[in-house]
Design a protein around this motif. Structure first.
Motif, PDB file in Angstrom:
ATOM      1  N   ASN A  36       5.576   1.180   9.252  1.00 48.43           N
ATOM      2  CA  ASN A  36       5.631   0.146   8.058  1.00 48.43           C
ATOM      3  C   ASN A  36       6.742  -0.825   8.816  1.00 48.43           C
ATOM      4  O   ASN A  36       7.781  -0.550   8.716  1.00 48.43           O
ATOM      5  CB  ASN A  36       6.163   0.523   7.076  1.00 48.43           C
ATOM      6  CG  ASN A  36       5.963  -0.501   5.943  1.00 48.43           C
ATOM      7  OD1 ASN A  36       5.768  -1.633   6.398  1.00 48.43           O
ATOM      8  ND2 ASN A  36       6.065  -0.288   4.633  1.00 48.43           N
ATOM      9  N   LEU A  37       6.273  -1.887   9.485  1.00 48.27           N
ATOM     10  CA  LEU A  37       7.285  -2.811  10.124  1.00 48.27           C
ATOM     11  C   LEU A  37       7.550  -3.839   9.044  1.00 48.27           C
ATOM     12  O   LEU A  37       8.022  -4.800   9.235  1.00 48.27           O
ATOM     13  CB  LEU A  37       6.328  -3.535  10.972  1.00 48.27           C
ATOM     14  CG  LEU A  37       6.256  -2.588  12.441  1.00 48.27           C
ATOM     15  CD1 LEU A  37       5.678  -3.422  13.575  1.00 48.27           C
ATOM     16  CD2 LEU A  37       7.426  -1.943  12.851  1.00 48.27           C
ATOM     17  N   GLY A  38       6.984  -3.725   7.814  1.00 48.20           N
ATOM     18  CA  GLY A  38       7.340  -4.548   6.929  1.00 48.20           C
ATOM     19  C   GLY A  38       8.892  -4.799   5.802  1.00 48.20           C
ATOM     20  O   GLY A  38       8.975  -5.105   5.007  1.00 48.20           O
ATOM     21  N   VAL A  39       9.872  -3.809   6.457  1.00 44.50           N
ATOM     22  CA  VAL A  39      10.798  -3.551   6.060  1.00 44.50           C
ATOM     23  C   VAL A  39      11.530  -4.720   5.516  1.00 44.50           C
ATOM     24  O   VAL A  39      12.285  -4.930   4.599  1.00 44.50           O
ATOM     25  CB  VAL A  39      11.825  -2.593   6.477  1.00 44.50           C
ATOM     26  CG1 VAL A  39      13.032  -2.358   6.071  1.00 44.50           C
ATOM     27  CG2 VAL A  39      11.256  -0.933   7.065  1.00 44.50           C
ATOM     28  N   ALA A  70       9.878  -3.696  -7.064  1.00 44.93           N
ATOM     29  CA  ALA A  70       9.085  -4.600  -5.955  1.00 44.93           C
ATOM     30  C   ALA A  70       8.775  -4.187  -4.514  1.00 44.93           C
ATOM     31  O   ALA A  70       7.749  -4.409  -4.045  1.00 44.93           O
ATOM     32  CB  ALA A  70      10.100  -5.776  -6.046  1.00 44.93           C
ATOM     33  N   GLY A  71       9.579  -3.433  -4.134  1.00 41.19           N
ATOM     34  CA  GLY A  71       9.768  -2.847  -2.793  1.00 41.19           C
ATOM     35  C   GLY A  71       8.476  -1.661  -3.016  1.00 41.19           C
ATOM     36  O   GLY A  71       7.744  -1.660  -1.906  1.00 41.19           O
ATOM     37  N   GLY A  72       8.489  -0.989  -3.886  1.00 39.17           N
ATOM     38  CA  GLY A  72       7.276  -0.122  -3.783  1.00 39.17           C
ATOM     39  C   GLY A  72       5.909  -0.757  -4.043  1.00 39.17           C
ATOM     40  O   GLY A  72       5.109  -0.258  -3.232  1.00 39.17           O
ATOM     41  N   ALA A  73       5.906  -1.787  -4.909  1.00 39.46           N
ATOM     42  CA  ALA A  73       4.636  -2.530  -4.867  1.00 39.46           C
ATOM     43  C   ALA A  73       4.199  -2.968  -3.742  1.00 39.46           C
ATOM     44  O   ALA A  73       3.152  -3.168  -3.044  1.00 39.46           O
ATOM     45  CB  ALA A  73       4.750  -3.510  -5.997  1.00 39.46           C
ATOM     46  N   GLY A 179       9.056   2.196   0.670  1.00 37.14           N
ATOM     47  CA  GLY A 179       9.219   0.881  -0.041  1.00 37.14           C
ATOM     48  C   GLY A 179      10.255   0.790  -0.974  1.00 37.14           C
ATOM     49  O   GLY A 179      11.092  -0.005  -1.250  1.00 37.14           O
ATOM     50  N   VAL A 180      10.181   1.889  -1.884  1.00 40.07           N
ATOM     51  CA  VAL A 180      11.151   1.954  -3.049  1.00 40.07           C
ATOM     52  C   VAL A 180      12.815   1.923  -2.466  1.00 40.07           C
ATOM     53  O   VAL A 180      13.558   0.918  -3.094  1.00 40.07           O
ATOM     54  CB  VAL A 180      10.844   3.168  -4.022  1.00 40.07           C
ATOM     55  CG1 VAL A 180      12.107   3.229  -5.049  1.00 40.07           C
ATOM     56  CG2 VAL A 180       9.723   2.894  -4.814  1.00 40.07           C
TER      57      VAL A 180
END
Length: 286
Positions: A36-39, A70-73, A179-180
């Motif tokens: 996941n490069l979207g960190v 928000a991070g989890g979503a 993501g969380v």
């Protein structure tokens, strides 16, 4: 001298806290085999929602919960593309990073310059909770059945599925969990480290967190040392400006990131990296 060292340690803890949370999440996501490069995007979304909720309610803890959501979503969107649709994980992650930066910038218009009256201290329970979390995640990864399942999914998903493991569910859970933690990392920035909202306030920390996960060999305890080393470098880049050109000092953390990635790239696959990292998998595949 002692005061200087203590100050450096305290500041390294403060700067390293968001890096630690974000890198721990990335380690678990990648241990399941999903990159996941979207960190960076998840962090900036967490930073905005934490600030907005904390300012509206007056409770920074509620802001952190909003940041985690928000991070989890955002991570769930990446999971849908990377796991269910079997899209390119690298492209999806990059898209998520750009989406997060853009969305936070749009949503944050009108919030810049507004003070946050109730904040958390820079070195707070969140710092110590992050250190404790690293120990717990390390223990869970190497000494529990849950950790064994996670590692088997990242190493050999077909074999794990044959043993009765729901590979899809495990990967979804790991990515959303990552993501969380990335959201909390961003929330820490806007309610504790810099209690305010500024567009682009993550300033590349998400990318460094990804590099740290690799630098740490996907090991939560090694990530602790790495994050606080980066924190010390960030702090010293400001304290040593009188002796060393500031441009050079500000470059050091990022140069160290590139050096760490170069060193890790020379390692053979199998010396830490999950074998199935970045490889899409579907039920029935071998």
């Amino acid at each position: 001298m002692i005061d200087y060292v203590l100050t450096t340690v305290v500041r390294a803890l403060a700067v390293g806290t968001p890096l630690l949370w974000a890198s721990l999440g990335e380690i678990y996501a990648e241990r399941s085999g999903v990159v996941n490069l979207g960190v960076e995007g998840m962090m900036i979304l967490g930073a905005f929602f934490a600030f907005a909720v904390a300012h509206t309610t007056g409770h920074p803890v509620l802001g952190l919960l909003a940041a985690a959501a928000a991070g989890g979503a955002a991570a769930f969107l990446h999971a849908v593309v990377a796991i269910t649709l079997r899209g390119n994980q690298y492209v999806s992650g990059l898209a998520l990073a750009m989406f997060g930066l853009g969305a936070a910038g749009v949503l944050g218009r009108g919030w810049e310059g507004i003070p946050l009256l109730t904040t958390l201290p820079e070195v707070s329970a969140l710092t110590y909770l992050g250190l404790g979390l690293a120990v717990v995640l390390w223990g869970a990864l190497y000494h529990t059945r849950l950790g064994l399942v996670l590692r088997s999914v990242g190493e050999a998903p077909a074999a794990a599925a044959a043993a009765g493991v729901n590979v899809i569910l495990v990967r979804y859970a790991a990515v959303v969990f990552g993501g969380v933690l990335a959201g909390v990392a961003g929330g820490f920035l806007s309610v504790a480290y810099r209690p305010s909202w500024t567009e682009g306030m993550t300033a590349g920390l998400g990318w460094i967190a990804i590099a740290l996960a690799i630098f740490a060999g996907w090991d939560p305890l090694r990530a602790v040392a790495g994050t606080f080393l980066y924190g010390a470098l960030f702090f010293l880049s400001f304290r040593l400006q009188a002796q060393i050109p500031p441009e050079f000092l500000r470059m050091l953390p990022f140069a160290f990131t590139i050096a760490a990635l170069a060193v890790m790239a020379r390692r053979q696959r199998g010396q830490g990296a999950p074998e199935a990292l970045g490889v899409p998998w579907a039920p029935g595949e071998r």
